[in-house]
Design a protein around this motif. Structure first.
Motif, mmCIF file in Angstrom:
data_model
loop_
_atom_site.group_PDB
_atom_site.id
_atom_site.type_symbol
_atom_site.label_atom_id
_atom_site.label_comp_id
_atom_site.label_asym_id
_atom_site.label_seq_id
_atom_site.Cartn_x
_atom_site.Cartn_y
_atom_site.Cartn_z
ATOM 1 N N TYR A 145 0.817 -1.223 0.000
ATOM 2 C CA TYR A 145 0.000 0.000 0.000
ATOM 3 C C TYR A 145 0.844 1.263 0.000
ATOM 4 C CZ TYR A 145 -2.162 -3.948 2.336
ATOM 5 O OH TYR A 145 -2.547 -5.226 2.680
ATOM 6 N N HIS A 152 -5.729 3.752 8.552
ATOM 7 C CA HIS A 152 -6.184 2.907 7.454
ATOM 8 C C HIS A 152 -5.353 3.158 6.205
ATOM 9 C CE1 HIS A 152 -9.667 1.573 9.614
ATOM 10 N NE2 HIS A 152 -10.325 2.718 9.542
ATOM 11 N N LEU A 199 -6.107 2.939 2.186
ATOM 12 C CA LEU A 199 -7.261 2.878 1.302
ATOM 13 C C LEU A 199 -6.789 2.761 -0.142
ATOM 14 C CD1 LEU A 199 -7.882 5.289 3.670
ATOM 15 C CD2 LEU A 199 -10.152 4.954 2.729
ATOM 16 N N ARG A 200 -7.566 2.035 -0.942
ATOM 17 C CA ARG A 200 -7.209 1.797 -2.338
ATOM 18 C C ARG A 200 -8.352 2.221 -3.252
ATOM 19 N NH1 ARG A 200 -8.249 -2.029 -6.219
ATOM 20 N NH2 ARG A 200 -6.579 -2.356 -7.762
ATOM 21 N N ASP A 237 -9.502 1.841 -7.338
ATOM 22 C CA ASP A 237 -9.279 1.201 -8.640
ATOM 23 C C ASP A 237 -9.479 2.252 -9.728
ATOM 24 O OD1 ASP A 237 -9.271 -0.252 -10.975
ATOM 25 O OD2 ASP A 237 -10.462 -1.902 -10.172
ATOM 26 N N GLU A 265 -4.108 2.234 -10.303
ATOM 27 C CA GLU A 265 -4.586 2.145 -8.930
ATOM 28 C C GLU A 265 -3.957 3.235 -8.086
ATOM 29 O OE1 GLU A 265 -3.735 -1.522 -6.886
ATOM 30 O OE2 GLU A 265 -1.716 -1.659 -7.700
ATOM 31 N N PHE A 295 -3.453 4.768 -3.960
ATOM 32 C CA PHE A 295 -3.454 4.469 -2.536
ATOM 33 C C PHE A 295 -3.392 5.762 -1.731
ATOM 34 C CE2 PHE A 295 -1.707 0.663 -4.498
ATOM 35 C CZ PHE A 295 -2.407 -0.340 -3.850
ATOM 36 N N TYR A 302 -12.433 5.491 -2.800
ATOM 37 C CA TYR A 302 -11.459 4.660 -2.085
ATOM 38 C C TYR A 302 -12.178 3.699 -1.137
ATOM 39 C CZ TYR A 302 -7.438 7.653 -3.356
ATOM 40 O OH TYR A 302 -6.450 8.333 -4.021
ATOM 41 N N GLU A 303 -11.554 2.539 -0.929
ATOM 42 C CA GLU A 303 -12.047 1.565 0.040
ATOM 43 C C GLU A 303 -10.891 1.160 0.954
ATOM 44 O OE1 GLU A 303 -13.604 -1.657 -2.241
ATOM 45 O OE2 GLU A 303 -15.428 -0.573 -2.813
ATOM 46 N N CYS A 324 -8.359 -0.996 2.658
ATOM 47 C CA CYS A 324 -7.780 -2.288 2.256
ATOM 48 C C CYS A 324 -6.899 -2.898 3.345
ATOM 49 C CB CYS A 324 -7.002 -2.149 0.947
ATOM 50 S SG CYS A 324 -5.664 -0.941 0.982
ATOM 51 N N ALA A 325 -6.507 -2.112 4.333
ATOM 52 C CA ALA A 325 -5.708 -2.639 5.447
ATOM 53 C C ALA A 325 -5.663 -1.572 6.540
ATOM 54 C CB ALA A 325 -4.296 -2.998 5.005
#
Length: 309
Positions: A29, A140, A142-143, A145, A274, A276, A295-296, A298-299
């Protein structure tokens, strides 16, 4: 099988490539390239006493560490160590040896409080706590696409506001430095940073090999940047936000959001696939903006701290 810890050799291409490979596998990320690894090793402010380490198993680099003091903090004696091991090479002692080497080095420099990030996963958290670190704040990753996701349409630019890229400030980037120095003061963190050394900022930040000056975007009022988003790209289709912020006198107008969405639209048009970004888990306002952008999470990672002595 023998694991040994040694200093990174930034002038050896294979070392920088191996460091990059480990980081991309363990922490995909955050953008790393051999050039950015070399840049950190050679251009970080001397007062940070920055020391990158690698752990080798029979000649193969399987773990990495970035170890340094925090010279631009208002509180003395603070230091950071961030350690990552290849996910397919864990439980071989590399992490433990890197922690021991990092702590010994920082203690020799007089560090009193050590900060380290760990992914919010049971094995990573247990490792940190076994070594005497206690958990603190979290953040967080976030990613977005860019290749297949949908960005919101570009909003109208408010009257009196202009958008400029970092490239437009090539002859005099000091206004961006001043904005960066103001906004970093309000960045959620366990460590308080203060940017006061313009020459160091030029060397470390303005000349960073990942900085994309065409995509880094500032909202300007009367020609001066008052909000910005800093874009990194790695030449492999990936984009990352290194910083987003607004000068205190101009907050509440959506200017950082404006700069970021324009940067992302241009990133997608340039073929990047993509993106981040990262946010403190308590930064609800920025998380809301990023989710609006698509964004969502992702970790998540946790900031651990250990006090020496």
């Amino acid at each position: 099988m023998t694991v040994l810890v040694r200093d990174l050799r930034p002038d050896v291409p294979a070392d920088a490539e191996a460091f990059t490979r480990v980081r991309r596998l363990a922490l995909p990320y955050i953008l790393f390239t051999p050039d950015s690894v070399r840049h950190a090793a050679t251009q970080t402010h001397p007062d940070a006493r920055f020391r990158p380490l690698v752990a080798e198993e029979d000649g193969e680099v399987i773990g990495t560490a970035q170890v340094h003091l925090v010279p631009d903090s208002s509180e003395p004696g603070q230091a950071c160590l961030n350690i990552y091991v290849r996910p397919d090479r864990t439980h071989r002692g590399a992490g433990r040896l890197l922690v021991e080497a990092a702590e010994e080095y920082l203690a020799s420099l007089g560090a009193a409080k050590l900060f380290a990030w760990a992914l919010d996963e049971p094995a990573n958290r247990a490792f940190a706590e076994r070594h005497g670190y206690r958990p603190g704040r979290s953040a967080h990753f976030l990613r977005l696409d860019l290749a297949h996701g949908t960005l919101p349409p570009l909003p109208e630019i408010p009257a009196g506001v202009g958008l400029r890229t970092a490239a437009d400030f090539a002859d005099d980037p000091r206004p961006l430095f001043e904005l960066d120095a103001e906004t970093i003061l309000d960045e959620p963190s366990d460590v308080t940073y203060e940017f006061t050394d313009y020459d160091a900022w030029l060397k470390e930040t303005w000349n960073h090999p990942l900085l994309d000056r065409e995509l880094t975007t500032a909202a300007c009022v009367d020609g001066r940047p008052v909000a910005f988003t800093v874009a990194y790209t790695d030449g492999d289709g990936r984009y990352a936000t290194a910083m987003t912020g607004t000068a205190r006198a101009h907050r509440g107008r959506g200017l950082a959001k404006l700069a970021k969405i324009h940067s992302l639209h241009r990133a997608r048009a340039a073929g990047l696939t993509e993106a981040f970004t990262g946010n403190d888990t308590g930064n609800d306002a920025m998380i809301a903006i990023n989710k609006w952008l698509g964004y969502e999470v992702c970790a998540t990672e946790v900031r651990y701290v250990r006090e020496l002595g």
